[in-house]
Design a protein around this motif. Structure first.
Motif, PDB file in Angstrom:
ATOM      1  N   LEU A  67       0.831  -1.213   0.000  1.00 53.81           N
ATOM      2  CA  LEU A  67       0.000   0.000   0.000  1.00 53.81           C
ATOM      3  C   LEU A  67       0.863   1.259   0.000  1.00 53.81           C
ATOM      4  CD1 LEU A  67      -2.837  -1.054   2.488  1.00 53.81           C
ATOM      5  CD2 LEU A  67      -3.019  -0.759   0.001  1.00 53.81           C
ATOM      6  N   PHE A  70       2.115   1.606  -3.530  1.00 50.02           N
ATOM      7  CA  PHE A  70       1.054   2.110  -4.406  1.00 50.02           C
ATOM      8  C   PHE A  70       0.859   3.614  -4.194  1.00 50.02           C
ATOM      9  CE2 PHE A  70      -3.372   2.759  -5.762  1.00 50.02           C
ATOM     10  CZ  PHE A  70      -3.368   2.098  -6.979  1.00 50.02           C
ATOM     11  N   LEU A  85       0.985   2.927 -13.311  1.00 48.09           N
ATOM     12  CA  LEU A  85      -0.296   3.310 -12.731  1.00 48.09           C
ATOM     13  C   LEU A  85      -1.171   4.007 -13.764  1.00 48.09           C
ATOM     14  CD1 LEU A  85      -2.001   3.521 -10.094  1.00 48.09           C
ATOM     15  CD2 LEU A  85      -0.915   5.731  -9.709  1.00 48.09           C
ATOM     16  N   PRO A  89      -4.417   1.311 -13.479  1.00 50.80           N
ATOM     17  CA  PRO A  89      -4.433   1.379 -12.009  1.00 50.80           C
ATOM     18  C   PRO A  89      -4.666   0.011 -11.368  1.00 50.80           C
ATOM     19  CG  PRO A  89      -5.690   3.186 -12.932  1.00 50.80           C
ATOM     20  CD  PRO A  89      -5.360   2.280 -14.083  1.00 50.80           C
ATOM     21  N   TYR A  92      -1.551  -2.151 -11.769  1.00 52.56           N
ATOM     22  CA  TYR A  92      -0.457  -1.773 -10.882  1.00 52.56           C
ATOM     23  C   TYR A  92      -0.772  -2.107  -9.428  1.00 52.56           C
ATOM     24  CZ  TYR A  92       3.436   0.597  -8.791  1.00 52.56           C
ATOM     25  OH  TYR A  92       4.568   0.842  -8.064  1.00 52.56           O
ATOM     26  N   PHE A  93      -2.048  -2.123  -9.059  1.00 51.73           N
ATOM     27  CA  PHE A  93      -2.415  -2.549  -7.706  1.00 51.73           C
ATOM     28  C   PHE A  93      -2.006  -4.005  -7.491  1.00 51.73           C
ATOM     29  CE2 PHE A  93      -5.232  -4.355  -4.511  1.00 51.73           C
ATOM     30  CZ  PHE A  93      -5.185  -3.398  -3.500  1.00 51.73           C
ATOM     31  N   SER A  96       1.943  -3.967  -7.208  1.00 50.18           N
ATOM     32  CA  SER A  96       2.520  -3.371  -6.010  1.00 50.18           C
ATOM     33  C   SER A  96       1.969  -3.915  -4.703  1.00 50.18           C
ATOM     34  CB  SER A  96       2.326  -1.852  -6.035  1.00 50.18           C
ATOM     35  OG  SER A  96       0.946  -1.527  -6.051  1.00 50.18           O
ATOM     36  N   VAL A  97       0.703  -4.306  -4.676  1.00 51.80           N
ATOM     37  CA  VAL A  97       0.083  -4.745  -3.423  1.00 51.80           C
ATOM     38  C   VAL A  97      -0.052  -6.271  -3.354  1.00 51.80           C
ATOM     39  CG1 VAL A  97      -1.932  -4.560  -1.917  1.00 51.80           C
ATOM     40  CG2 VAL A  97      -1.161  -2.564  -3.215  1.00 51.80           C
TER      41      VAL A  97
END
Length: 214
Positions: A67, A70, A85, A89, A92-93, A96-97
């Motif tokens: 988080l 992100f 991103l 979006p 990329y979530f 990254s998460v």
């Protein structure tokens, strides 16, 4: 009562490692810029948590790590993150998460498996600590290749590195970063987790002796 004490210890350690993760994420302690990527040292608290408290704690700390990553992309702190991103979006979530949650979870599983084989409890801590940055890189770059390899930004990096295929691209892009993360995070994570675990083990052994003396 004993279960309550264990739960309190678990929550206290998890809260402490979460605080450390947040401090590292928002200070220069957390990242080192290497080319288009940021070498991240946030796998250190994630790895320590996974080793000391198990895969579940590793996943939670991976979530916190993800988080913050992100959010870093949202504010433009990471050039690559910001570009991905903008491309997607949701994608990329996942990068990254979700990737960091999986890295923390599997780090805990790797340590448990290594601990069963390592009866003396020496090598397993090194294996668990090193697996944290390696798994982070594996999932992060794996999801980038899976979800973003065809986008203009990544294709620009492919052209710059001269990579002939996705595997060559990953190796060319994260070679230095991966080595830096593995060496630093692995060493620090191994030393800290082994020391903390040994200290708690010694304290537990002393407790019955004190009770009997009373």
């Amino acid at each position: 009562m004993k279960k309550g004490k264990i739960n309190i210890r678990f929550m206290t350690e998890l809260a402490l490692l979460t605080a450390i993760t947040l401090i590292m994420a928002y200070t220069p302690l957390g990242y080192l810029r290497v080319g288009p990527l940021n070498a991240s040292f946030l796998t250190v608290p994630m790895g320590i948590g996974a080793i000391l408290m198990g895969p579940g704690a590793g996943a939670v700390l991976g979530l916190v790590f993800g988080l913050t990553s992100f959010g870093n992309a949202l504010t433009g702190g990471s050039a690559m993150g910001a570009a991905l991103l903008m491309a997607s979006p949701a994608g990329y979530f996942v990068v990254s998460v979700v990737g960091r949650v999986l890295a923390g979870f599997f780090c805990g599983l790797v340590f448990r498996a290594a601990r069963k084989v390592d009866k003396r409890g020496v090598v397993s801590y090194a294996v668990g600590a090193v697996s944290a940055p390696l798994l982070n890189t594996l999932f992060y770059m794996g999801f980038i290749v899976l979800l973003f390899f065809g986008c203009d930004y990544v294709q620009g990096l492919v052209a710059t590195t001269g990579a002939a295929n996705p595997i060559a691209f990953v190796l060319a892009l994260v070679g230095v970063q991966g080595l830096v993360e593995a060496l630093i995070c692995g060493a620090v994570g191994c030393i800290v987790s082994k020391a903390v675990d040994s200290a708690f083990t010694a304290k537990q052994k002393q407790a019955p002796a004190v009770s009997e003396a009373k």
